[in-house]
Design a protein around this motif. Structure first.
Motif, short mmCIF file in Angstrom:
data_model
loop_
_atom_site.label_atom_id
_atom_site.label_comp_id
_atom_site.label_asym_id
_atom_site.label_seq_id
_atom_site.Cartn_x
_atom_site.Cartn_y
_atom_site.Cartn_z
N SER A 95 4.57 2.95 7.72
CA SER A 95 4.54 2.78 6.39
C SER A 95 3.09 3.01 5.79
CB SER A 95 5.10 1.65 5.86
OG SER A 95 4.13 0.36 6.36
N GLY A 96 3.12 2.85 4.45
CA GLY A 96 1.50 2.76 3.98
C GLY A 96 1.10 1.40 4.28
N VAL A 97 1.74 0.39 4.23
CA VAL A 97 1.23 -0.86 4.71
C VAL A 97 0.75 -0.94 6.16
CG1 VAL A 97 1.63 -3.25 4.98
CG2 VAL A 97 2.24 -2.23 2.64
N LEU A 100 -2.62 0.65 6.10
CA LEU A 100 -3.72 -0.29 5.58
C LEU A 100 -3.88 -1.35 6.74
CD1 LEU A 100 -2.32 -0.94 1.99
CD2 LEU A 100 -4.40 0.16 2.32
N TYR A 121 -2.93 -2.68 -4.03
CA TYR A 121 -1.60 -2.95 -3.72
C TYR A 121 -1.54 -4.42 -3.09
CZ TYR A 121 3.03 -2.54 -1.85
OH TYR A 121 4.57 -2.85 -1.51
N GLU A 165 -9.13 0.94 -4.00
CA GLU A 165 -7.70 1.61 -4.52
C GLU A 165 -8.06 2.05 -5.91
OE1 GLU A 165 -4.28 -0.64 -3.62
OE2 GLU A 165 -3.42 -0.07 -5.52
N ASN A 169 -3.06 0.10 -8.39
CA ASN A 169 -1.82 -0.37 -8.35
C ASN A 169 -1.77 -1.96 -8.70
OD1 ASN A 169 1.02 -1.02 -8.59
ND2 ASN A 169 1.43 -0.34 -6.18
N ASP A 200 -7.69 4.00 -0.76
CA ASP A 200 -6.35 4.24 -0.93
C ASP A 200 -5.85 5.14 -2.09
OD1 ASP A 200 -3.43 4.02 -1.54
OD2 ASP A 200 -3.40 2.04 -0.92
N THR A 202 -3.22 6.70 -2.70
CA THR A 202 -1.65 6.82 -2.98
C THR A 202 -1.02 7.48 -4.39
OG1 THR A 202 -1.16 5.33 -1.10
CG2 THR A 202 0.46 5.81 -2.81
N PHE A 203 -1.94 6.81 -5.42
CA PHE A 203 -1.66 7.09 -6.46
C PHE A 203 -2.13 8.52 -7.10
CE2 PHE A 203 -0.56 3.14 -9.70
CZ PHE A 203 0.25 2.79 -8.55
N SER A 222 0.06 6.05 1.14
CA SER A 222 1.57 5.91 1.34
C SER A 222 2.37 7.14 1.43
CB SER A 222 1.86 4.66 0.38
OG SER A 222 3.16 4.62 0.45
N THR A 224 5.44 7.51 1.54
CA THR A 224 6.42 6.98 0.95
C THR A 224 6.50 7.54 -0.41
OG1 THR A 224 6.23 4.94 2.23
CG2 THR A 224 7.82 4.96 0.49
N LYS A 225 5.42 7.78 -1.02
CA LYS A 225 5.32 8.04 -2.48
C LYS A 225 5.25 9.87 -2.77
CE LYS A 225 4.73 3.50 -2.67
NZ LYS A 225 6.02 2.87 -2.49
N LEU A 234 10.12 6.17 4.50
CA LEU A 234 8.68 5.40 4.61
C LEU A 234 7.71 6.12 5.53
CD1 LEU A 234 9.67 1.38 4.74
CD2 LEU A 234 9.20 2.59 2.55
N GLY A 235 6.71 6.10 5.17
CA GLY A 235 5.41 6.57 5.91
C GLY A 235 4.06 6.24 5.49
N LEU A 358 7.33 4.71 -6.64
CA LEU A 358 6.54 5.47 -7.50
C LEU A 358 6.81 6.87 -6.38
CD1 LEU A 358 3.11 5.85 -6.46
CD2 LEU A 358 3.76 3.45 -6.94
C1 LIG Z 1 -1.38 1.96 -3.57
C2 LIG Z 1 -0.26 1.73 -2.60
N1 LIG Z 1 -0.59 1.53 -1.36
C3 LIG Z 1 0.12 1.38 -0.31
C4 LIG Z 1 1.33 0.81 -0.71
C5 LIG Z 1 2.37 0.70 0.57
O1 LIG Z 1 2.92 1.69 0.89
P1 LIG Z 1 4.48 1.70 1.80
O2 LIG Z 1 5.40 0.99 0.85
O3 LIG Z 1 4.69 2.81 2.16
O4 LIG Z 1 4.37 0.42 3.01
C6 LIG Z 1 1.73 1.16 -2.07
C7 LIG Z 1 3.41 1.00 -2.08
O5 LIG Z 1 3.77 0.85 -3.43
C8 LIG Z 1 0.99 1.50 -3.03
O6 LIG Z 1 1.59 1.68 -4.11
#
Ligand SMILES: Cc1ncc(COP(=O)(O)O)c(C=O)c1O
Length: 415
Positions: A95-97, A100, A121, A165, A169, A200, A202-203, A222, A224-225, A234-235, A358
């Motif tokens: 997952s993204g987490v 991190l 996040y 980030e 977020n 990060d 992700t956005f 992430s 996942t997004k 999830l990834g 998202l």
């Molecule tokens: C900016 C950002 N980083 C990390 C994550 C975590 O990702 P994940 O839900 O894949 O663990 C999110 C999830 O919303 C996110 O918005």
């Protein structure tokens, strides 16, 4: 026939391949057994050992051994992501987490200091604000990284990591990756204690911004997004040098067990082939909706880095990775209303779904702020509660009509 050169992201005529071609072909190849032109999903947990296994390193992650040590679907996706991010290597986790946490726990040791953005996040916030300091003796500082001088002021002789980030977020605050990386690296050179800068992304996704090109050391996504894009897996990924991904695999993947499942790696790889097409649409639609929201009397504020009114607009524009890049699909806005008023609006939406997450094909909206433990860190306009809108791939006009219709139905003035 797609050549092996193209499957490896290499040129066939001396000119570099484009982002779309690489998103489609990298990490793919003809399956040796069946001739299938799509890589299959390999669901085995374990792989046949050589006749004499005595020289095997049981912690290695580059041979097929045991799925937690690494597996083919993970590696195909890693090859693509490393290239799209401009990195030597990438590691894909559950997952993204997980990505991190892997970054923080691999590169920070007891007694080290880390600086992180005041808007991140929530899991990054909890890890760096509470869990790592309390359980593992890591010092951390929360900093408004939208002003690089705040990072400079917070650097200490034992600073090991600056984590930013951007856009953040959920407020969409923008930080200057290039400026922060330059000052963090300069500090590391002076003290002889190198400082890593992780971003990060992700956005943005690597279609919009490539943090490594701007001087960052580590980029986290992430998956996942946007990279998966279809809201069904999830990834997470970390793109950086091979020496660092080796460390992450040993720590976070093999020994903490943060491996992605083969099925999710396959799904994300499948979703990622349309990343550039989808990002162009997310970018265009979100900008049009942000502009529309700004024109409505019921809307108290809109935060979207693509708007000239956003304080980070110039920095965000300077970070774009290509001419057709944009500012992503997420925006925040508040209505001139209380909690009930915000809820009334959401209950009248017909196309946009009230849900977290998202980067999906469908548009998602979530009401945030009032009971968020990070609220004290947000600018005042966010304190009365606000929406995070993740603009999906529906027709832009349908989304705008859905918003206007819901506002009118909920008793707000539309014009
Ligand atoms: C900016 C950002 N980083 C990390 C994550 C975590 O990702 P994940 O839900 O894949 O663990 C999110 C999830 O919303 C996110 O918005």
């Amino acid at each position: 026939m797609t050549s092996d050169l193209v499957h490896h992201g290499q040129s066939f005529d001396g000119k570099p391949l484009g982002f779309a071609t690489k998103s489609i072909h990298l990490g793919n190849g003809v399956d040796a057994e069946t001739g299938a032109i799509r890589r299959p999903i390999t669901l085995a947990n374990a792989y046949a050992l050589p006749y004499d296994p005595s020289d095997i390193n049981w912690s290695s992650s580059d041979v097929n051994l045991y799925t937690r040590n690494g597996h083919p679907n993970q590696r195909y996706l890693e090859a693509k992501l490393a290239n799209l991010e401009g990195a030597e290597d990438a590691v894909v986790l559950a997952s993204g987490v997980a990505a991190l946490a892997a970054t923080f726990t691999t590169f920070l040791n007891r007694g080290d200091h880390a600086i992180f953005s005041d808007t991140t996040y929530i899991a990054a916030y909890r890890l760096l604000n509470q869990i790592l300091p309390e359980k593992y003796g890591i010092e951390t500082s929360i900093v408004d990284t939208s002003a690089p001088r705040n990072v400079a002021d917070a650097l200490r002789p034992n600073t090991k990591l600056v984590h930013i980030e951007t856009p953040a977020n959920p407020t969409l605050k923008v930080s200057d990756i290039h400026a922060i990386a330059a000052l963090a690296h300069e500090h590391g050179e002076k003290t002889g204690n190198p400082v890593l800068v992780s971003v990060d992304n992700t956005f943005n996704s690597p279609f919009n911004v490539r943090p490594l090109d701007l001087g960052a050391d580590v980029v986290i996504e992430s998956l996942t997004k946007y990279i998966n894009g279809h809201g069904d897996a999830l990834g997470g990924a970390i793109a950086t040098t091979k020496a660092r991904t080796d460390q992450i695999r040993f720590t976070a993947q093999v020994n903490y067990g943060g491996i992605i499942s083969p099925f999710n790696a396959w799904l994300i790889n499948r979703g990622s082939v349309t990343l550039p097409l989808r990002m162009r649409q997310h970018n265009a639609s979100a900008l049009a909706i942000a502009r529309h929201l700004e024109s409505l009397p019921a809307v108290r504020f809109v935060s979207y880095p693509g708007l000239e009114s956003h304080p980070g607009h110039a920095v965000a524009a300077s970070q774009l990775a290509r001419d057709d890049a944009g500012f992503g699909g997420v925006l925040a806005f508040g209505l001139d209303a209380d909690h009930d008023g915000h809820n009334r609006f959401v209950s009248k939406l017909n196309v946009i779904t009230s849900a977290v997450s998202l980067g999906h094909d469908e548009s998602l909206i979530v009401f945030l702020g009032e009971d968020d433990e990070r609220q004290y860190l947000y600018p005042p306009e966010f304190h009365r509660g606000f929406f995070r809108l993740a603009v999906g791939l529906e027709d832009t006009d349908d989304l705008i009509r859905d918003i206007d219709h819901a506002l009118a139905e909920a008793g707000f003035p539309v014009r």
